[in-house]
Design a protein around this motif. Structure first.
Motif, PDB file in Angstrom:
ATOM      1  N   SER A 113       0.827  -1.219   0.000  1.00 41.26           N
ATOM      2  CA  SER A 113       0.000   0.000   0.000  1.00 41.26           C
ATOM      3  C   SER A 113       0.857   1.264   0.000  1.00 41.26           C
ATOM      4  N   THR A 114       2.016   1.227   0.683  1.00 41.94           N
ATOM      5  CA  THR A 114       2.863   2.423   0.731  1.00 41.94           C
ATOM      6  C   THR A 114       3.459   2.758  -0.631  1.00 41.94           C
ATOM      7  N   LEU A 115       3.547   1.760  -1.509  1.00 40.87           N
ATOM      8  CA  LEU A 115       4.090   1.999  -2.854  1.00 40.87           C
ATOM      9  C   LEU A 115       3.164   2.881  -3.680  1.00 40.87           C
ATOM     10  N   PHE A 116       1.893   2.987  -3.262  1.00 38.00           N
ATOM     11  CA  PHE A 116       0.910   3.754  -4.018  1.00 38.00           C
ATOM     12  C   PHE A 116       0.614   5.121  -3.409  1.00 38.00           C
ATOM     13  N   ILE A 117       1.257   5.431  -2.291  1.00 39.12           N
ATOM     14  CA  ILE A 117       1.048   6.757  -1.692  1.00 39.12           C
ATOM     15  C   ILE A 117       1.682   7.808  -2.593  1.00 39.12           C
ATOM     16  N   ASN A 118       0.898   8.797  -2.933  1.00 39.63           N
ATOM     17  CA  ASN A 118       1.344   9.817  -3.886  1.00 39.63           C
ATOM     18  C   ASN A 118       1.469  11.163  -3.177  1.00 39.63           C
ATOM     19  N   ALA A 119       2.651  11.402  -2.611  1.00 41.68           N
ATOM     20  CA  ALA A 119       2.924  12.697  -1.986  1.00 41.68           C
ATOM     21  C   ALA A 119       4.375  13.027  -2.294  1.00 41.68           C
ATOM     22  N   PRO A 120       4.637  14.074  -3.040  1.00 43.58           N
ATOM     23  CA  PRO A 120       6.006  14.390  -3.456  1.00 43.58           C
ATOM     24  C   PRO A 120       6.925  14.660  -2.278  1.00 43.58           C
ATOM     25  N   ALA A 121       8.161  14.179  -2.369  1.00 48.29           N
ATOM     26  CA  ALA A 121       9.141  14.455  -1.313  1.00 48.29           C
ATOM     27  C   ALA A 121       9.425  15.950  -1.286  1.00 48.29           C
ATOM     28  N   GLU A 122       9.603  16.452  -0.067  1.00 51.81           N
ATOM     29  CA  GLU A 122       9.860  17.884   0.084  1.00 51.81           C
ATOM     30  C   GLU A 122      11.340  18.124   0.309  1.00 51.81           C
ATOM     31  N   ASN A 123      11.787  19.291  -0.064  1.00 54.13           N
ATOM     32  CA  ASN A 123      13.189  19.641   0.149  1.00 54.13           C
ATOM     33  C   ASN A 123      13.486  19.800   1.632  1.00 54.13           C
ATOM     34  N   ALA A 124      14.687  19.422   2.014  1.00 52.76           N
ATOM     35  CA  ALA A 124      15.074  19.600   3.416  1.00 52.76           C
ATOM     36  C   ALA A 124      15.035  21.080   3.773  1.00 52.76           C
ATOM     37  N   SER A 125      14.539  21.378   4.973  1.00 51.00           N
ATOM     38  CA  SER A 125      14.402  22.764   5.404  1.00 51.00           C
ATOM     39  C   SER A 125      15.715  23.321   5.919  1.00 51.00           C
ATOM     40  N   GLN A 126      15.880  24.627   5.686  1.00 50.96           N
ATOM     41  CA  GLN A 126      17.075  25.294   6.191  1.00 50.96           C
ATOM     42  C   GLN A 126      17.085  25.350   7.709  1.00 50.96           C
ATOM     43  N   GLU A 127      15.885  25.134   8.319  1.00 49.50           N
ATOM     44  CA  GLU A 127      15.803  25.221   9.763  1.00 49.50           C
ATOM     45  C   GLU A 127      16.588  24.112  10.457  1.00 49.50           C
ATOM     46  N   ASN A 128      16.940  23.074   9.729  1.00 51.91           N
ATOM     47  CA  ASN A 128      17.655  21.971  10.354  1.00 51.91           C
ATOM     48  C   ASN A 128      18.994  22.421  10.932  1.00 51.91           C
ATOM     49  N   ALA A 129      19.569  23.471  10.367  1.00 54.15           N
ATOM     50  CA  ALA A 129      20.881  23.918  10.833  1.00 54.15           C
ATOM     51  C   ALA A 129      20.788  24.755  12.109  1.00 54.15           C
ATOM     52  N   VAL A 130      19.566  25.182  12.461  1.00 54.67           N
ATOM     53  CA  VAL A 130      19.397  26.086  13.588  1.00 54.67           C
ATOM     54  C   VAL A 130      19.577  25.379  14.925  1.00 54.67           C
ATOM     55  N   GLY A 131      19.092  24.180  15.048  1.00 52.00           N
ATOM     56  CA  GLY A 131      19.182  23.468  16.319  1.00 52.00           C
ATOM     57  C   GLY A 131      18.410  22.165  16.262  1.00 52.00           C
ATOM     58  N   SER A 132      18.447  21.422  17.349  1.00 54.77           N
ATOM     59  CA  SER A 132      17.797  20.123  17.388  1.00 54.77           C
ATOM     60  C   SER A 132      16.367  20.249  17.908  1.00 54.77           C
ATOM     61  N   ILE A 133      15.641  19.151  17.847  1.00 54.10           N
ATOM     62  CA  ILE A 133      14.259  19.100  18.314  1.00 54.10           C
ATOM     63  C   ILE A 133      14.165  19.419  19.802  1.00 54.10           C
ATOM     64  N   TRP A 134      15.262  19.190  20.544  1.00 53.10           N
ATOM     65  CA  TRP A 134      15.207  19.328  22.005  1.00 53.10           C
ATOM     66  C   TRP A 134      15.043  20.771  22.450  1.00 53.10           C
ATOM     67  N   LYS A 135      15.346  21.736  21.589  1.00 52.21           N
ATOM     68  CA  LYS A 135      15.122  23.128  22.002  1.00 52.21           C
ATOM     69  C   LYS A 135      13.624  23.411  22.117  1.00 52.21           C
ATOM     70  N   PHE A 136      12.806  22.607  21.422  1.00 48.44           N
ATOM     71  CA  PHE A 136      11.362  22.729  21.568  1.00 48.44           C
ATOM     72  C   PHE A 136      10.833  21.756  22.626  1.00 48.44           C
ATOM     73  N   ALA A 137      11.422  20.564  22.657  1.00 49.42           N
ATOM     74  CA  ALA A 137      10.940  19.534  23.575  1.00 49.42           C
ATOM     75  C   ALA A 137      11.116  19.923  25.042  1.00 49.42           C
ATOM     76  N   LYS A 138      12.112  20.761  25.351  1.00 51.93           N
ATOM     77  CA  LYS A 138      12.363  21.128  26.742  1.00 51.93           C
ATOM     78  C   LYS A 138      11.479  22.281  27.213  1.00 51.93           C
ATOM     79  N   GLN A 139      10.731  22.895  26.297  1.00 53.10           N
ATOM     80  CA  GLN A 139       9.796  23.932  26.706  1.00 53.10           C
ATOM     81  C   GLN A 139       8.665  23.321  27.520  1.00 53.10           C
ATOM     82  N   ARG A 140       8.188  24.063  28.532  1.00 47.77           N
ATOM     83  CA  ARG A 140       7.259  23.470  29.501  1.00 47.77           C
ATOM     84  C   ARG A 140       6.008  22.832  28.880  1.00 47.77           C
ATOM     85  N   PRO A 141       5.281  23.490  27.991  1.00 52.31           N
ATOM     86  CA  PRO A 141       4.071  22.851  27.448  1.00 52.31           C
ATOM     87  C   PRO A 141       4.365  21.506  26.789  1.00 52.31           C
ATOM     88  N   PHE A 142       5.443  21.454  26.004  1.00 52.41           N
ATOM     89  CA  PHE A 142       5.777  20.205  25.312  1.00 52.41           C
ATOM     90  C   PHE A 142       6.239  19.153  26.310  1.00 52.41           C
TER      91      PHE A 142
END
Length: 391
Positions: free
Chosen positions: A176-205
């Motif tokens: 079934s996954t072979l038929f999923i039609n969603a174009p791959a997206e370009n990697a975001s420039q935000e990846n160079a800014v920091g890791s997921i943990w800068k958001f994960a350590k915020q109190r709400p998250f």
């Protein structure tokens, strides 16, 4: 129906049907399969815990690659293929560590699937009039169908039935996954800014993750021993399948209205209410499971315990995190809540269960953890959890 005429949404719905249908095979009946192989309740709890630990490392690794390459679909397809290959090894292992290796490897690759599927679905429905819940509910339908079918198969055939069905379902999931039609997206420039943990350590998250982990800890008794509990109470495999299907059927209704509920009540209120009612659900199972109506009520609450909490959680992660971090955000959620929380809950329930003689204390413990998750939400404001932060 919104899905009509939109092939991308239809394929996603089929993929959810198969993915959660597979969970409908293994989650309720893995304990019965292992019991049939001669394992004790402590063995079952330990094996559940060990294989659940595979969910800690896997999601982050896969999601990191998916976010950085923009190829979520490729990662998902690879995960599905390796899952069916490694799972097939259950036919060649009979020892505790052999089966642990088999299920552990399967789970490691299995974790590549859902975070990517959730992100692809959220991004796909954003361009249509459909909602996430309208796609996700088909996963619940798949869970119902396969839970009832395998419950009947256990009455007619052997305790090996779940693994035979699983191989077939996993193979179809890959297709079934072979038929999923969603174009791959370009990697975001935000990846160079920091890791997921800068958001994960915020109190709400952080509070959200802690509450989610408490919820998954509380599910240990249910996931590991509900089917055995029902058997001990005198119900057939088919009846147990119907009980489980009833809970998931209630999920379908919740998924249809989840977006409206989120818009009306907000993330915080819905999570708090769902966790408190889940605590009540486990206490009812602990103290009054001899009554048929109590099992029915308990299973109806599953719509909130799993269905609503899941829809709210996916929504929260999607609106709280920037797009470039969403796969990794889903991965943190799965790794900590379902991985660490699930492993601890499974291990603890296995140690407490004692072949069913300690069913009361096991479910009371589950109720305590669900209540703790609800109370932890008091550590952050409703407003901070209901709105996206400034990035």
């Amino acid at each position: 129906m919104t899905l009509r005429g939109n092939s991308s949404l239809i394929v996603l719905a089929i993929t959810y049907w198969l993915y959660f249908g597979q969970l409908g095979v293994l989650v309720p009946y893995l304990g019965i399969f292992l019991d049939g192989r001669g394992f004790s309740s402590a063995d079952i709890g330990e094996l559940f815990a060990v294989i659940t630990l595979a969910r800690i490392l896997g999601p982050g690794l896969w999601a990191g690659v998916a976010d950085k390459t923009g190829n979520a679909i490729g990662i998902m397809r690879l995960g599905c293929l390796l899952t069916v290959v490694t799972f097939s090894s259950v036919f060649y292992f009979s020892s505790f560590w052999g089966l642990t290796l088999s299920f552990g490897l399967m789970m490691m690759f299995w974790t590549a699937v859902l975070p990517q599927l959730e992100v692809i679905t959220m991004n796909t429905v954003a361009k249509t009039s459909a909602t996430y819940g309208q796609i996700r509910l088909w996963g619940s339908v798949g869970f119902i169908c396969l839970t009832v079918m395998v419950g009947k198969a256990l009455d007619l055939f052997s305790t090996e039935s779940p693994v035979y069905v699983s191989v077939g379902v996993l193979a179809m999931l890959f297709v079934s996954t072979l038929f999923i039609n969603a174009p791959a997206e370009n990697a975001s420039q935000e990846n160079a800014v920091g890791s997921i943990w800068k958001f994960a350590k915020q109190r709400p998250f952080a509070v959200f993750i802690f509450a989610s982990a408490c919820l998954q800890i509380s599910f240990g008794a249910f996931y590991g021993f509900f089917a055995l509990y029902m058997r001990d109470l005198g119900y057939s495999g088919q009846q147990t399948g119907v009980f489980i299907a009833l809970g998931v059927l209630a999920e379908v209704g919740i998924f249809l209205i989840a977006r409206q509920l989120i818009d009306k009540f907000g993330v915080w209120n819905l999570l708090f209410a769902s966790l408190l009612l889940t605590s009540m659900r486990w206490y009812l199972m602990a103290a009054f499971a001899d009554y048929f109506v109590v099992i029915i009520i308990s299973q109806l609450i599953h719509a909130l315990s799993f269905g609503l909490t899941h829809a709210v959680s996916v929504h929260f992660i999607h609106q709280y995190l920037p797009k470039a971090y969403q796969s990794r955000g889903q991965a943190v959620y799965i790794s900590i809540a379902f991985g660490l929380g699930g492993a601890f809950g499974n291990y603890m329930a296995g140690q407490q269960w004692s072949q069913g003689t300690n069913a009361y204390i096991t479910f009371v413990t589950a109720a305590v953890f669900a209540a703790a998750g609800a109370l932890s939400l008091l550590l952050c404001s409703k407003r901070s959890m209901n709105s996206a932060p400034q990035h």
